[in-house]
Design an enzyme around this catalytic site. Structure first.
Site, PDB file in Angstrom:
ATOM      1  N   LYS A   1       0.825  -1.219   0.000  1.00 23.00           N
ATOM      2  CA  LYS A   1       0.000   0.000   0.000  1.00 23.00           C
ATOM      3  C   LYS A   1       0.858   1.268   0.000  1.00 23.00           C
ATOM      4  O   LYS A   1       0.585   2.200  -0.766  1.00 23.00           O
ATOM      5  CB  LYS A   1      -0.931  -0.025   1.214  1.00 23.00           C
TER       6      LYS A   1
ATOM      7  N   THR B   1       3.933   1.538  -1.005  1.00 20.67           N
ATOM      8  CA  THR B   1       4.634   1.566  -2.283  1.00 20.67           C
ATOM      9  C   THR B   1       3.745   2.146  -3.380  1.00 20.67           C
ATOM     10  O   THR B   1       4.172   2.996  -4.171  1.00 20.67           O
ATOM     11  CB  THR B   1       5.097   0.147  -2.662  1.00 20.67           C
TER      12      THR B   1
ATOM     13  N   ARG C   1       2.474   8.516   6.908  1.00 18.83           N
ATOM     14  CA  ARG C   1       2.805   8.389   8.323  1.00 18.83           C
ATOM     15  C   ARG C   1       4.302   8.132   8.503  1.00 18.83           C
ATOM     16  O   ARG C   1       4.975   7.653   7.601  1.00 18.83           O
ATOM     17  CB  ARG C   1       2.032   7.237   8.969  1.00 18.83           C
TER      18      ARG C   1
ATOM     19  N   LYS D   1       7.117  -6.411  10.537  1.00 21.82           N
ATOM     20  CA  LYS D   1       6.323  -5.779   9.484  1.00 21.82           C
ATOM     21  C   LYS D   1       7.187  -4.952   8.534  1.00 21.82           C
ATOM     22  O   LYS D   1       6.904  -4.832   7.350  1.00 21.82           O
ATOM     23  CB  LYS D   1       5.245  -4.887  10.122  1.00 21.82           C
TER      24      LYS D   1
ATOM     25  N   ALA E   1      -2.995   1.606  12.930  1.00 21.89           N
ATOM     26  CA  ALA E   1      -4.405   1.574  12.522  1.00 21.89           C
ATOM     27  C   ALA E   1      -5.182   0.440  13.167  1.00 21.89           C
ATOM     28  O   ALA E   1      -6.404   0.466  13.179  1.00 21.89           O
ATOM     29  CB  ALA E   1      -4.516   1.459  11.007  1.00 21.89           C
TER      30      ALA E   1
ATOM     31  N   PHE F   1      -3.161  -0.186   7.347  1.00 18.31           N
ATOM     32  CA  PHE F   1      -3.769  -1.507   7.187  1.00 18.31           C
ATOM     33  C   PHE F   1      -4.936  -1.472   6.185  1.00 18.31           C
ATOM     34  O   PHE F   1      -4.909  -0.682   5.254  1.00 18.31           O
ATOM     35  CB  PHE F   1      -4.184  -2.078   8.539  1.00 18.31           C
TER      36      PHE F   1
ATOM     37  N   PHE G   1       3.057  -8.524  -9.093  1.00 20.51           N
ATOM     38  CA  PHE G   1       4.190  -9.337  -8.653  1.00 20.51           C
ATOM     39  C   PHE G   1       4.675 -10.184  -9.829  1.00 20.51           C
ATOM     40  O   PHE G   1       3.911 -10.489 -10.752  1.00 20.51           O
ATOM     41  CB  PHE G   1       3.786 -10.245  -7.488  1.00 20.51           C
TER      42      PHE G   1
ATOM     43  N   TRP H   1       6.834  -0.697  -7.981  1.00 19.42           N
ATOM     44  CA  TRP H   1       7.987  -1.267  -7.269  1.00 19.42           C
ATOM     45  C   TRP H   1       9.142  -1.518  -8.241  1.00 19.42           C
ATOM     46  O   TRP H   1      10.290  -1.199  -7.959  1.00 19.42           O
ATOM     47  CB  TRP H   1       7.566  -2.573  -6.580  1.00 19.42           C
TER      48      TRP H   1
END
Length: 556
Positions: A71, A73, A94, A105, A273, A301, A381, A409
């Site tokens: 998210k 990214t 954030r 994480k 979150a 999240f 991906f 990415w």
């Protein structure tokens, strides 16, 4: 492919003064933290107040899985891509917490060729905001305990202190402790505990405050304990809101950094979150809106947590609703929601994808229920097959939701160009008709049930005996009209992290309610969600080091 940190370390990063100039700021508007980081001063923020605001794009996601969603990214890549197609865009994110950085994480600076820089600084100590919040929180704890030690003029019942100390690390050993041991001169013995800094009410307050005066007012309203007569005791009762504001007067200023492509990015504030409201600061988002024609921001999240809280808690304070919502999904994660194990994700499986799509569809329905246009971003991906991509496109199109493949990415701004064009087109063609999911006039029980039934898709809510008592107490004090901040597992729409996909016919248990009166909401603790995380068996810290020249190694 290079690692994230190797990519970041090989970028010719621009002086932050140059980045500021690209959005209309001069060096006089900045408080520099070296060459590549700065804070925006208060006079500049005040001077921007009369400027027209840009369009706001909220990026959220499906329920996260170990397969990864990306998210942050996509948020960063979308901002870069919008600039690439000629839209003056600013990003608002954030700050990372050291707990996840050193745990499992990871950080919150994006990945690949969609990163904010300098990523090492941002993921570690940055401009010291986290330390300032930790210090203010623990100063309040010290002042509270000292008040009791020095005569307890307010009649505080040490058994009913609800204020906890914090540290910005995952440390399960500190969840429940005893303080004040060692005799009369060492203090009054009592049970205590630590939360992680990003769960502190002071973090939430910093992110919701509109200016220094509002910050001080909110700090004064923090409820820290109850008296022997069971009346609430606030920071203003202790008379220390001024001291706490003093400790936070620099931390409240938004931080300016940049992406790999030189896009201006405000990175400020970092409440979790799943246990807090999960959004960056009002001041950072407001400032970005005054400086960009488009602002891309994210909520923590999945859309059931960060997205809901952005819309029901942040938007009323920001006084600006999103013009569009982007929901990030990966084919890998959807296959996990469809029942596959993590080891099976590299194999094509259309049936698991179709089954897992139910999770994405629920989040789409939820965001649309707020009256907002929605776009789905498929974060690509290498393992995705053409048949799977086609199937997911068709599933989205079957429910009339715009969808675009993004590969930021791997390809950076170029990889997000189609998404940027689609989002800007949706904003141009569709007008948001924003509405919150519950009404301010509802009581707490109604608000919680509304979130559980409408957003999570549950059938009912069970309140523990303790929570029922608290509902009556909060009504007595007039707190029952405040918004609700649900503390729930991020992995499921339910309060059970094992229920992936789109569970139904479930109940959510509210075990406890926590008043966050300074922040302006009530936290509802569900299931076994923790406000102080623990470390995994093999934390990310085991891979981290520094070379003889001071360069970070193994930081993602």
């Amino acid at each position: 492919m290079k690692s994230d940190i190797e990519i970041a370390q090989n970028v010719d990063i621009l002086p932050i003064k140059n980045v500021a100039e690209s959005i209309g700021l001069s060096e006089n508007d900045l408080e520099l933290f070296g060459k590549y980081k700065a804070k925006i001063n208060f006079s500049t923020i005040q001077n921007l107040e009369k400027k027209e605001e840009g369009k706001l794009i909220l990026v959220t996601s499906i329920n996260p899985t170990p397969a990864g969603e990306g998210k942050s990214t996509v948020t960063i890549g979308l901002g870069d891509a919008l600039n690439r197609i000629g839209k003056k865009t600013v990003i608002a994110l954030r700050e990372p917490s050291l707990g996840p950085v050193m745990g499992i994480k990871g950080g919150a600076t994006g990945g690949g060729y969609a990163q904010v820089l300098p990523m090492e600084d941002i993921n570690l100590h940055f401009t010291g905001d986290m330390h300032a919040i930790t210090t203010a929180n623990n100063a309040l704890s010290a002042l509270l305990d000292n008040h009791i030690q020095q005569g307890n003029e307010l009649g505080i019942d040490a058994r009913r202190i609800i204020w906890k100390r914090v540290v910005d690390l995952n440390d399960r050993e500190l969840r429940q402790i005893v303080v004040g041991l060692g005799g009369p001169i060492q203090g009054v013995p009592r049970e205590d505990g630590f939360d992680i800094t990003v769960a502190s009410e002071i973090m939430a307050i910093l992110c919701l405050a509109s200016d220094l005066e509002d910050l001080k007012f909110r700090l004064g309203n923090i409820v820290v304990a109850y008296t022997f007569e069971r009346e609430p005791v606030t920071v203003s009762d202790l008379g220390v809101e001024g001291a706490l504001t003093l400790l936070l007067k620099e931390a409240i200023k938004p931080n300016l950094v940049q992406t790999i492509y030189g896009t201006a990015a405000f990175v400020h504030g970092g409440p979790f979150a799943n246990i807090a409201h999960g959004c960056n600061s009002i001041l950072a988002t407001k400032t970005a809106l005054k400086l960009g024609d488009f602002v891309v921001t994210e909520a923590g999240f999945g859309a059931d947590l960060g997205g809901e809280k952005f819309l029901d808690i942040k938007v009323p304070n920001l006084k600006k609703a999103p013009d569009a919502v982007v929901i990030v999904a990966t084919i890998r994660a959807l296959k996990m929601h469809g029942g596959l194990d993590k080891t099976e994700l590299n194999t094509e499986n259309i049936s698991a994808l179709v089954k897992g799509f139910a999770n994405l569809q629920k989040h789409i329905e939820n965001m649309k229920s707020y009256g907002l246009p929605v776009v789905v971003a498929i974060n690509e991906f290498v393992s995705d097959t053409q048949a799977e991509i086609t199937a997911l496109r068709e599933l989205c199109e079957s429910i009339q939701v715009p969808v675009e493949l993004t590969s930021v990415w791997e390809k950076g701004a170029e990889g997000g160009e189609s998404l940027a064009k689609r989002v800007s087109q949706v904003i141009e063609e569709q007008s948001a008709d924003f509405r919150t999911i519950y009404q301010v006039g509802m009581d707490l029980e109604e608000k919680i049930k509304t979130i559980v039934t409408k957003i999570y898709g549950g059938k009912d809510v069970i309140f523990s005996k303790k929570a029922k008592t608290q509902l009556a107490t909060f009504e007595k004090y007039g707190w029952d009209r405040l918004p609700v901040c649900m503390a729930k597992t991020q992995y499921s729409l339910s309060d059970d992290p094992q229920q992936l996909g789109r569970p139904d016919d479930f109940t959510v248990t509210i075990r406890e309610l926590v008043p966050k009166i300074g922040a302006g909401f009530i936290v509802a603790l569900t299931g076994d969600v923790m406000t102080m995380p623990g470390l995994p068996k093999k934390p990310a810290a085991l891979n981290m080091d520094v070379d003889k020249d001071g360069n970070a190694i193994g930081l993602f």
